[in-house]
Motif scaffolding. Structure first.
Motif, PDB file in Angstrom:
ATOM      1  N   GLU A  30       0.808  -1.213   0.000  1.00 54.09           N
ATOM      2  CA  GLU A  30       0.000   0.000   0.000  1.00 54.09           C
ATOM      3  C   GLU A  30       0.848   1.272   0.000  1.00 54.09           C
ATOM      4  O   GLU A  30       0.324   2.364   0.194  1.00 54.09           O
ATOM      5  CB  GLU A  30      -0.962  -0.014   1.183  1.00 54.09           C
ATOM      6  CG  GLU A  30      -1.952  -1.170   1.122  1.00 54.09           C
ATOM      7  CD  GLU A  30      -2.934  -1.165   2.266  1.00 54.09           C
ATOM      8  OE1 GLU A  30      -2.818  -0.273   3.141  1.00 54.09           O
ATOM      9  OE2 GLU A  30      -3.816  -2.046   2.288  1.00 54.09           O
ATOM     10  N   TYR A  62       0.743   2.895  -5.485  1.00 54.59           N
ATOM     11  CA  TYR A  62      -0.455   2.194  -5.015  1.00 54.59           C
ATOM     12  C   TYR A  62      -1.606   3.202  -5.063  1.00 54.59           C
ATOM     13  O   TYR A  62      -1.727   4.090  -4.214  1.00 54.59           O
ATOM     14  CB  TYR A  62      -0.251   1.669  -3.598  1.00 54.59           C
ATOM     15  CG  TYR A  62      -1.456   0.924  -3.058  1.00 54.59           C
ATOM     16  CD1 TYR A  62      -1.765  -0.359  -3.516  1.00 54.59           C
ATOM     17  CD2 TYR A  62      -2.283   1.501  -2.100  1.00 54.59           C
ATOM     18  CE1 TYR A  62      -2.871  -1.043  -3.028  1.00 54.59           C
ATOM     19  CE2 TYR A  62      -3.384   0.819  -1.602  1.00 54.59           C
ATOM     20  CZ  TYR A  62      -3.677  -0.443  -2.068  1.00 54.59           C
ATOM     21  OH  TYR A  62      -4.777  -1.122  -1.591  1.00 54.59           O
ATOM     22  N   LEU A  63      -2.428   3.097  -6.095  1.00 54.45           N
ATOM     23  CA  LEU A  63      -3.399   4.140  -6.395  1.00 54.45           C
ATOM     24  C   LEU A  63      -4.563   4.248  -5.411  1.00 54.45           C
ATOM     25  O   LEU A  63      -5.063   5.361  -5.186  1.00 54.45           O
ATOM     26  CB  LEU A  63      -3.928   3.979  -7.823  1.00 54.45           C
ATOM     27  CG  LEU A  63      -3.039   4.619  -8.918  1.00 54.45           C
ATOM     28  CD1 LEU A  63      -1.665   3.996  -8.977  1.00 54.45           C
ATOM     29  CD2 LEU A  63      -3.706   4.548 -10.281  1.00 54.45           C
ATOM     30  N   PRO A  64      -5.073   3.147  -4.795  1.00 53.06           N
ATOM     31  CA  PRO A  64      -6.191   3.312  -3.861  1.00 53.06           C
ATOM     32  C   PRO A  64      -5.885   4.209  -2.668  1.00 53.06           C
ATOM     33  O   PRO A  64      -6.797   4.739  -2.031  1.00 53.06           O
ATOM     34  CB  PRO A  64      -6.476   1.869  -3.409  1.00 53.06           C
ATOM     35  CG  PRO A  64      -6.019   1.027  -4.547  1.00 53.06           C
ATOM     36  CD  PRO A  64      -4.791   1.732  -5.068  1.00 53.06           C
ATOM     37  N   ALA A  65      -4.594   4.379  -2.355  1.00 54.31           N
ATOM     38  CA  ALA A  65      -4.218   5.211  -1.210  1.00 54.31           C
ATOM     39  C   ALA A  65      -4.021   6.675  -1.580  1.00 54.31           C
ATOM     40  O   ALA A  65      -3.808   7.513  -0.702  1.00 54.31           O
ATOM     41  CB  ALA A  65      -2.941   4.675  -0.565  1.00 54.31           C
ATOM     42  N   VAL A  69      -6.870  10.541  -8.188  1.00 57.28           N
ATOM     43  CA  VAL A  69      -6.415   9.690  -9.285  1.00 57.28           C
ATOM     44  C   VAL A  69      -7.180  10.073 -10.540  1.00 57.28           C
ATOM     45  O   VAL A  69      -8.408  10.157 -10.513  1.00 57.28           O
ATOM     46  CB  VAL A  69      -6.635   8.197  -8.972  1.00 57.28           C
ATOM     47  CG1 VAL A  69      -6.306   7.339 -10.179  1.00 57.28           C
ATOM     48  CG2 VAL A  69      -5.797   7.761  -7.774  1.00 57.28           C
ATOM     49  N   SER A  74      -8.483   4.976 -13.084  1.00 58.17           N
ATOM     50  CA  SER A  74      -9.365   4.810 -11.927  1.00 58.17           C
ATOM     51  C   SER A  74      -9.552   3.348 -11.528  1.00 58.17           C
ATOM     52  O   SER A  74      -9.883   3.056 -10.378  1.00 58.17           O
ATOM     53  CB  SER A  74     -10.727   5.449 -12.211  1.00 58.17           C
ATOM     54  OG  SER A  74     -11.347   4.832 -13.327  1.00 58.17           O
ATOM     55  N   LYS A  75      -9.347   2.413 -12.463  1.00 53.02           N
ATOM     56  CA  LYS A  75      -9.515   0.993 -12.158  1.00 53.02           C
ATOM     57  C   LYS A  75      -8.195   0.327 -11.774  1.00 53.02           C
ATOM     58  O   LYS A  75      -8.174  -0.840 -11.394  1.00 53.02           O
ATOM     59  CB  LYS A  75     -10.115   0.268 -13.360  1.00 53.02           C
ATOM     60  CG  LYS A  75     -11.525   0.720 -13.718  1.00 53.02           C
ATOM     61  CD  LYS A  75     -12.056  -0.055 -14.913  1.00 53.02           C
ATOM     62  CE  LYS A  75     -13.467   0.398 -15.278  1.00 53.02           C
ATOM     63  NZ  LYS A  75     -13.981  -0.349 -16.463  1.00 53.02           N
ATOM     64  N   THR A  76      -7.100   1.050 -11.873  1.00 54.16           N
ATOM     65  CA  THR A  76      -5.779   0.495 -11.605  1.00 54.16           C
ATOM     66  C   THR A  76      -5.496   0.505 -10.108  1.00 54.16           C
ATOM     67  O   THR A  76      -5.713   1.509  -9.438  1.00 54.16           O
ATOM     68  CB  THR A  76      -4.695   1.304 -12.340  1.00 54.16           C
ATOM     69  OG1 THR A  76      -4.988   1.309 -13.738  1.00 54.16           O
ATOM     70  CG2 THR A  76      -3.323   0.710 -12.115  1.00 54.16           C
ATOM     71  N   LYS A  77      -5.020  -0.617  -9.604  1.00 59.03           N
ATOM     72  CA  LYS A  77      -4.646  -0.708  -8.184  1.00 59.03           C
ATOM     73  C   LYS A  77      -3.171  -0.354  -7.988  1.00 59.03           C
ATOM     74  O   LYS A  77      -2.831   0.423  -7.104  1.00 59.03           O
ATOM     75  CB  LYS A  77      -4.919  -2.113  -7.658  1.00 59.03           C
ATOM     76  CG  LYS A  77      -6.376  -2.538  -7.700  1.00 59.03           C
ATOM     77  CD  LYS A  77      -7.228  -1.702  -6.763  1.00 59.03           C
ATOM     78  CE  LYS A  77      -8.629  -2.275  -6.614  1.00 59.03           C
ATOM     79  NZ  LYS A  77      -9.380  -2.345  -7.898  1.00 59.03           N
ATOM     80  N   GLU A 104      -4.963  -4.341 -12.108  1.00 58.82           N
ATOM     81  CA  GLU A 104      -6.306  -4.085 -11.595  1.00 58.82           C
ATOM     82  C   GLU A 104      -6.722  -5.124 -10.567  1.00 58.82           C
ATOM     83  O   GLU A 104      -7.585  -4.856  -9.735  1.00 58.82           O
ATOM     84  CB  GLU A 104      -7.313  -4.060 -12.749  1.00 58.82           C
ATOM     85  CG  GLU A 104      -7.100  -2.909 -13.721  1.00 58.82           C
ATOM     86  CD  GLU A 104      -8.177  -2.842 -14.787  1.00 58.82           C
ATOM     87  OE1 GLU A 104      -9.149  -3.626 -14.702  1.00 58.82           O
ATOM     88  OE2 GLU A 104      -8.047  -2.010 -15.709  1.00 58.82           O
ATOM     89  N   ASN A 105      -6.129  -6.311 -10.625  1.00 57.05           N
ATOM     90  CA  ASN A 105      -6.457  -7.405  -9.717  1.00 57.05           C
ATOM     91  C   ASN A 105      -5.206  -7.814  -8.956  1.00 57.05           C
ATOM     92  O   ASN A 105      -4.279  -8.388  -9.519  1.00 57.05           O
ATOM     93  CB  ASN A 105      -7.009  -8.591 -10.515  1.00 57.05           C
ATOM     94  CG  ASN A 105      -7.501  -9.705  -9.611  1.00 57.05           C
ATOM     95  OD1 ASN A 105      -7.296  -9.676  -8.391  1.00 57.05           O
ATOM     96  ND2 ASN A 105      -8.146 -10.702 -10.204  1.00 57.05           N
TER      97      ASN A 105
END
Length: 252
Positions: A30, A62-65, A69, A74-77, A104-105
């Motif tokens: 993360e 780590y894009l969700p943090a 974005v 937007s779908k990239t983790k 993405e996964n």
């Protein structure tokens, strides 16, 4: 004519900007890094360049943090970046001397302690912060003709001396906003930029290409011993329809 406040609000864009170090990393997936990549699929390794040499692990995000974005990712983790030590050409196609990997996964990834012993980039964790005031550079592209006219009108009225009296631009490594050109830029997407020389000629400078939009940049960083020739930035644009990436860079 728009007021200064109205014009500022129209031009500025949100960004996530990064600073290197200053905190103790926990070494989890993360975190974002400069000079380090640990996320790979099982079959992946550090990619090789045109000479068959391992590229340098340049960055991992780590894009969700991140507080902001762009829609294009937007779908990239996790997004990782590799760069060859070979000489690069601006807008050179991805794959031979630079590479972006998107995940993405995260169920399909592994954490691998892979390093390139020849890399001169010092690994540093990146601290992400939000800013909502990133504005285009005057000669970089991104401003509409109407916005340029509004700025010039404010100058003629004496309300401002310069465009930069009312705007800010962040030169950091960042996601979103506008690219940090050192020379006259090539815009933020598919537009074509025209420059007029003193001899009257009109060279055409192609942008990233139709359907592309600027997404992020990795900027020179003294602490990490990373320098794009002379204080420049690597600026990346993505085509939302095809998923293709293009990279441009310049320097002082």
């Amino acid at each position: 004519m728009k007021t200064i406040e109205e014009l500022q609000e129209e031009i500025k864009r949100p960004i996530t900007k990064f600073t290197t170090g200053g905190f103790r990393p926990e070494n989890t997936i993360e975190e974002s890094w400069l000079g380090k990549v640990t996320v790979y699929k099982h079959e992946e390794d550090i990619p090789l360049d045109t000479k068959g040499e391992p590229m340098f692990p340049l960055a991992q995000f780590y894009l969700p943090a991140l507080p902001f974005v762009p829609e294009a990712v937007s779908k990239t983790k996790v997004l990782t970046v590799f760069m060859s030590g070979n000489e690069l050409e601006p807008l050179q196609p991805m794959g031979s001397n630079w590479l972006i990997r998107e995940y993405e996964n995260l169920e399909d990834i592994e954490i691998k302690p892979l390093e390139n012993a020849d890399s001169y980039i010092k690994p540093f964790p990146l601290k992400a912060t939000f800013a909502d005031d990133d504005c285009a550079l005057w000669d970089g592209g991104g401003l509409t003709e109407q916005q340029v006219d509004e700025v010039l009108a404010l100058e003629r009225k004496g309300e401002i001396k310069s465009y930069y009296d009312i705007t800010d631009h962040h030169y950091d490594t960042k996601f979103g906003g506008y690219p940090s050109y050192c020379q006259s830029g090539i815009g933020i997407g598919g537009e074509i930029i025209y420059y007029f020389e003193e001899d009257g000629s009109e060279p055409i400078v192609e942008g990233y290409g139709e359907g592309f939009e600027f997404v992020f940049q990795v900027s020179s960083d003294e602490k990490a011993n990373f320098n794009v020739v002379d204080g420049g930035s690597l600026m990346f644009a993505k085509n939302k329809e095809t998923g293709e990436w293009r990279m441009y860079y310049d320097f002082y």
